[in-house]
Design a protein around this motif. Structure first.
Motif, PDB file in Angstrom:
ATOM      1  N   HIS A  75      19.843  18.047  32.128  1.00 12.25           N
ATOM      2  CA  HIS A  75      21.026  17.268  31.732  1.00 12.25           C
ATOM      3  C   HIS A  75      20.838  15.791  32.036  1.00 12.25           C
ATOM      4  O   HIS A  75      21.597  15.191  32.804  1.00 12.25           O
ATOM      5  CB  HIS A  75      22.274  17.801  32.450  1.00 12.25           C
ATOM      6  N   ASN A  92      21.039  13.142  35.827  1.00 11.43           N
ATOM      7  CA  ASN A  92      22.100  13.450  36.799  1.00 11.43           C
ATOM      8  C   ASN A  92      21.577  13.197  38.206  1.00 11.43           C
ATOM      9  O   ASN A  92      20.378  13.014  38.408  1.00 11.43           O
ATOM     10  CB  ASN A  92      22.521  14.906  36.621  1.00 11.43           C
ATOM     11  N   PRO A 147      29.764  18.481  46.623  1.00 10.27           N
ATOM     12  CA  PRO A 147      30.901  18.919  45.800  1.00 10.27           C
ATOM     13  C   PRO A 147      31.172  18.010  44.602  1.00 10.27           C
ATOM     14  O   PRO A 147      31.810  18.424  43.645  1.00 10.27           O
ATOM     15  CB  PRO A 147      32.086  18.904  46.768  1.00 10.27           C
ATOM     16  N   HIS A 204      28.883  17.169  42.661  1.00 11.50           N
ATOM     17  CA  HIS A 204      27.808  17.528  41.712  1.00 11.50           C
ATOM     18  C   HIS A 204      27.774  19.046  41.554  1.00 11.50           C
ATOM     19  O   HIS A 204      28.763  19.632  41.125  1.00 11.50           O
ATOM     20  CB  HIS A 204      26.498  16.912  42.239  1.00 11.50           C
ATOM     21  N   ARG A 245      40.047  15.114  44.130  1.00 13.15           N
ATOM     22  CA  ARG A 245      39.425  15.277  42.826  1.00 13.15           C
ATOM     23  C   ARG A 245      39.620  16.732  42.395  1.00 13.15           C
ATOM     24  O   ARG A 245      39.386  17.626  43.208  1.00 13.15           O
ATOM     25  CB  ARG A 245      37.917  15.000  42.910  1.00 13.15           C
ATOM     26  N   MET A 300      38.292  19.866  40.997  1.00 15.91           N
ATOM     27  CA  MET A 300      36.948  20.390  40.767  1.00 15.91           C
ATOM     28  C   MET A 300      36.860  21.012  39.373  1.00 15.91           C
ATOM     29  O   MET A 300      37.756  21.742  38.955  1.00 15.91           O
ATOM     30  CB  MET A 300      36.618  21.440  41.828  1.00 15.91           C
ATOM     31  N   PHE A 303      36.571  19.028  36.672  1.00 13.39           N
ATOM     32  CA  PHE A 303      37.065  18.040  35.700  1.00 13.39           C
ATOM     33  C   PHE A 303      36.457  16.675  35.973  1.00 13.39           C
ATOM     34  O   PHE A 303      36.106  16.345  37.091  1.00 13.39           O
ATOM     35  CB  PHE A 303      38.606  17.947  35.774  1.00 13.39           C
ATOM     36  N   ARG A 328      30.706  11.542  34.891  1.00 12.79           N
ATOM     37  CA  ARG A 328      30.264  10.165  34.800  1.00 12.79           C
ATOM     38  C   ARG A 328      29.907   9.790  33.364  1.00 12.79           C
ATOM     39  O   ARG A 328      30.109   8.662  32.940  1.00 12.79           O
ATOM     40  CB  ARG A 328      29.028   9.969  35.701  1.00 12.79           C
ATOM     41  N   ARG A 379      29.074  22.043  27.276  1.00 15.94           N
ATOM     42  CA  ARG A 379      28.637  23.251  28.004  1.00 15.94           C
ATOM     43  C   ARG A 379      29.847  24.114  28.393  1.00 15.94           C
ATOM     44  O   ARG A 379      29.708  25.326  28.586  1.00 15.94           O
ATOM     45  CB  ARG A 379      27.832  22.837  29.228  1.00 15.94           C
ATOM     46  N   LEU A 398      46.161  15.033  34.225  1.00 22.80           N
ATOM     47  CA  LEU A 398      45.145  13.969  34.322  1.00 22.80           C
ATOM     48  C   LEU A 398      45.402  12.897  33.267  1.00 22.80           C
ATOM     49  O   LEU A 398      45.228  11.696  33.513  1.00 22.80           O
ATOM     50  CB  LEU A 398      43.740  14.566  34.177  1.00 22.80           C
ATOM     51  N   LYS A 457      46.051   9.495  34.983  1.00 22.23           N
ATOM     52  CA  LYS A 457      44.858   8.639  34.867  1.00 22.23           C
ATOM     53  C   LYS A 457      44.665   8.243  33.402  1.00 22.23           C
ATOM     54  O   LYS A 457      43.653   8.553  32.768  1.00 22.23           O
ATOM     55  CB  LYS A 457      43.621   9.384  35.369  1.00 22.23           C
ATOM     56  N   ARG A 473      41.458   6.663  31.988  1.00 25.39           N
ATOM     57  CA  ARG A 473      40.156   7.332  32.224  1.00 25.39           C
ATOM     58  C   ARG A 473      40.183   8.671  31.501  1.00 25.39           C
ATOM     59  O   ARG A 473      41.077   9.477  31.748  1.00 25.39           O
ATOM     60  CB  ARG A 473      39.976   7.548  33.732  1.00 25.39           C
ATOM     61  N   ASN A 529      34.643  19.813  32.745  1.00 22.69           N
ATOM     62  CA  ASN A 529      33.181  19.704  32.765  1.00 22.69           C
ATOM     63  C   ASN A 529      32.538  21.081  32.885  1.00 22.69           C
ATOM     64  O   ASN A 529      33.226  22.108  32.830  1.00 22.69           O
ATOM     65  CB  ASN A 529      32.727  18.739  33.870  1.00 22.69           C
ATOM     66  N   VAL A 530      31.247  21.116  33.076  1.00 24.37           N
ATOM     67  CA  VAL A 530      30.485  22.372  33.030  1.00 24.37           C
ATOM     68  C   VAL A 530      30.923  23.351  34.115  1.00 24.37           C
ATOM     69  O   VAL A 530      30.823  24.558  33.963  1.00 24.37           O
ATOM     70  CB  VAL A 530      28.969  22.082  33.174  1.00 24.37           C
ATOM     71  N   GLU A 531      31.458  22.792  35.233  1.00 23.13           N
ATOM     72  CA  GLU A 531      31.670  23.658  36.405  1.00 23.13           C
ATOM     73  C   GLU A 531      32.874  24.589  36.280  1.00 23.13           C
ATOM     74  O   GLU A 531      32.917  25.631  36.937  1.00 23.13           O
ATOM     75  CB  GLU A 531      31.827  22.804  37.667  1.00 23.13           C
ATOM     76  N   ARG A 551      18.593  24.662  37.084  1.00 25.49           N
ATOM     77  CA  ARG A 551      18.271  23.233  37.122  1.00 25.49           C
ATOM     78  C   ARG A 551      16.917  22.930  37.757  1.00 25.49           C
ATOM     79  O   ARG A 551      16.316  21.884  37.483  1.00 25.49           O
ATOM     80  CB  ARG A 551      19.388  22.484  37.905  1.00 25.49           C
TER      81      ARG A 551
END
Ligand code: SDX
Length: 359
Positions: free
Chosen positions: A172, A175, A205, A207, A240, A242, A244, A247, A255, A287, A291, A294, A299-301, A326
């Motif tokens: 990816h 990263n 956390p 990443h 944060r 997790m 969501f 960068r 994904r 969000l 925010k 932004r 995200n992938v997680e 990875r």
């Protein structure tokens, strides 16, 4: 100075491209949806390593060599019960990886690739007080991993779901963990050192340590009707969410849906899926409200967490499974860095005290 090196180009690479505006991931010329669910992890290994090892065999022989590497790696797992109990799963796997000698050849590369998987299964069995299961080199990589983990052969759907995950996360761009691995490789420290740097960076956390806390969040929220209150309180605390934000991606991580589809294929976990979708919708709405300047997307997680839970891994083991995939990217980037790059040594601006001139 670009905080966090945001937007700074640190390498040219033929390995992967992350298009954060269009929401595309390209790996060695293939869009993610041409790879996920279509190729096995060993085929992804052949794709990414092609050109970086003169002795890389064809895919048939690579399957055989990866199986042999799992058998050899298993020998290094013989101390798993002596690992101090205070280490979490990814720290225990890291300790076992450190037993593999360093080097810069295909044999070491495959031993590392196999080792992360074999050590994760060994650590998982040892933590459950169960005897280790030795590899079966005749099996496909993902099938053998789940068999070593569970003690029984996985269903074809389970093996396919793990393959989809490992292929989806194998590389990816630059990263944090891959960049760290390239820095280590740039000193000619060796592939094991690069993988150890990678897994040490991945565990944070922000990443690759994020998927475990996604499960904790879903469990703490409980009924989806609590989602808005729980999420607003988390944002008010400055937490944060997790799973969501990203960068690079300003749109939905491609994904996320590849992995959500894999969860659906596994079938009986659809209850968790419906709950997660409701929480995800609430999170995205809040969000957007909180925010607005932004673009914070899934995200992938987020769906990684559901997929790995459905495959029987503990949340504490999710980062190890991320590293299973990875580590292929870390090894490919390490080889590319050594082949084409120089020692990575950026500049800094000194803002400390000025030396006092001796009277
Ligand atoms: C991975 O780089 C990669 O490619 C990584 C990865 C890979 O395949 O290797 O894709 C894998 O690491 C995915 C990300 C997993 N991490 C998480 O899910 C943890 C939660 N996400 C955040 O910590 C965050 O979104 C990051 C770390 C992923 C990205 O953060 P950035 O780009 O450094 O952005 P930032 O922290 O400077 O935040 C900018 C603003 C801030 O608002 P303000 O303080 O300016 O008001 O956005 C907010 C942040 O508060 N923000 C979030 C948020 N992410 C950013 N607010 C709430 N929840 C979030 N998740």
């Amino acid at each position: 100075m670009a905080e966090g090196l945001e937007g700074v180009v640190a390498a040219h690479t033929i390995l992967s491209d992350v298009d954060g505006v269009g929401g595309h991931l390209v790996i060695r010329g293939y869009e993610l949806d041409q790879l996920a669910e279509r190729i096995r992890f060993a085929e992804a290994a052949h794709l990414l390593l092609d050109g970086f090892f003169e002795d890389l065999p064809d895919i048939g022989e690579l399957d055989v060599q990866l199986g042999q590497a799992r058998v050899e790696a298993f020998e290094y797992a013989n101390v798993v019960n002596a690992i101090p109990p205070g280490l979490n799963a990814v720290e225990a796997v890291r300790a076992l990886i450190a037993r593999i000698p360093d080097g810069d050849n295909l044999k070491i590369a495959l031993l590392l690739l196999a080792g992360v998987s074999v050590f994760t299964a060994a650590v998982a069995r040892a933590r459950r007080g169960m005897p280790l299961i030795s590899p079966d080199p005749s099996l496909d990589h993902a099938t053998d991993i789940l068999r070593m983990m569970k003690g029984v052969a996985p269903t074809p759907e389970e093996a396919a779901a793990l393959d989809t995950y490992l292929v989806t996360v194998c590389d990816h761009g630059l990263n944090a963990s891959t960049f760290a691995a390239r820095v280590t490789a740039s000193t000619l420290a060796g592939l094991n050192s690069a993988v150890l740097t990678g897994i040490s960076t991945l565990k944070g956390p922000l990443h690759g340590g994020a998927p475990g806390p996604v499960i904790e969040m879903l469990d703490e929220i409980g009924d989806a009707s609590n989602a808005r209150t729980w999420i607003e309180q988390a944002i008010d605390r400055g937490d944060r969410l997790m799973g969501f934000g990203h960068r690079i991606y300003r749109v939905r991580d491609p994904r996320a849906d590849a992995l959500k589809k894999a969860v659906r294929i596994l079938g009986p976990h659809s209850g968790r899926l419906a709950h997660a979708e409701a929480v995800e919708a609430a999170a995205l709405e809040i969000l957007r409200e909180r925010k607005p300047d932004r673009s914070l997307q899934t995200n992938v997680e987020f769906y990684t967490a559901l997929l790995l839970e459905a495959l029987g891994f503990d949340p504490d083991e999710f980062t190890c499974v991320f590293a299973m995939g990875r580590s292929l990217g870390w090894i490919a980037h390490a080889r590319e860095q050594v082949a084409n790059g120089r020692l990575i040594r950026p500049a800094s601006i000194y803002i400390g005290p000025v030396p006092q001139i001796a009277a």
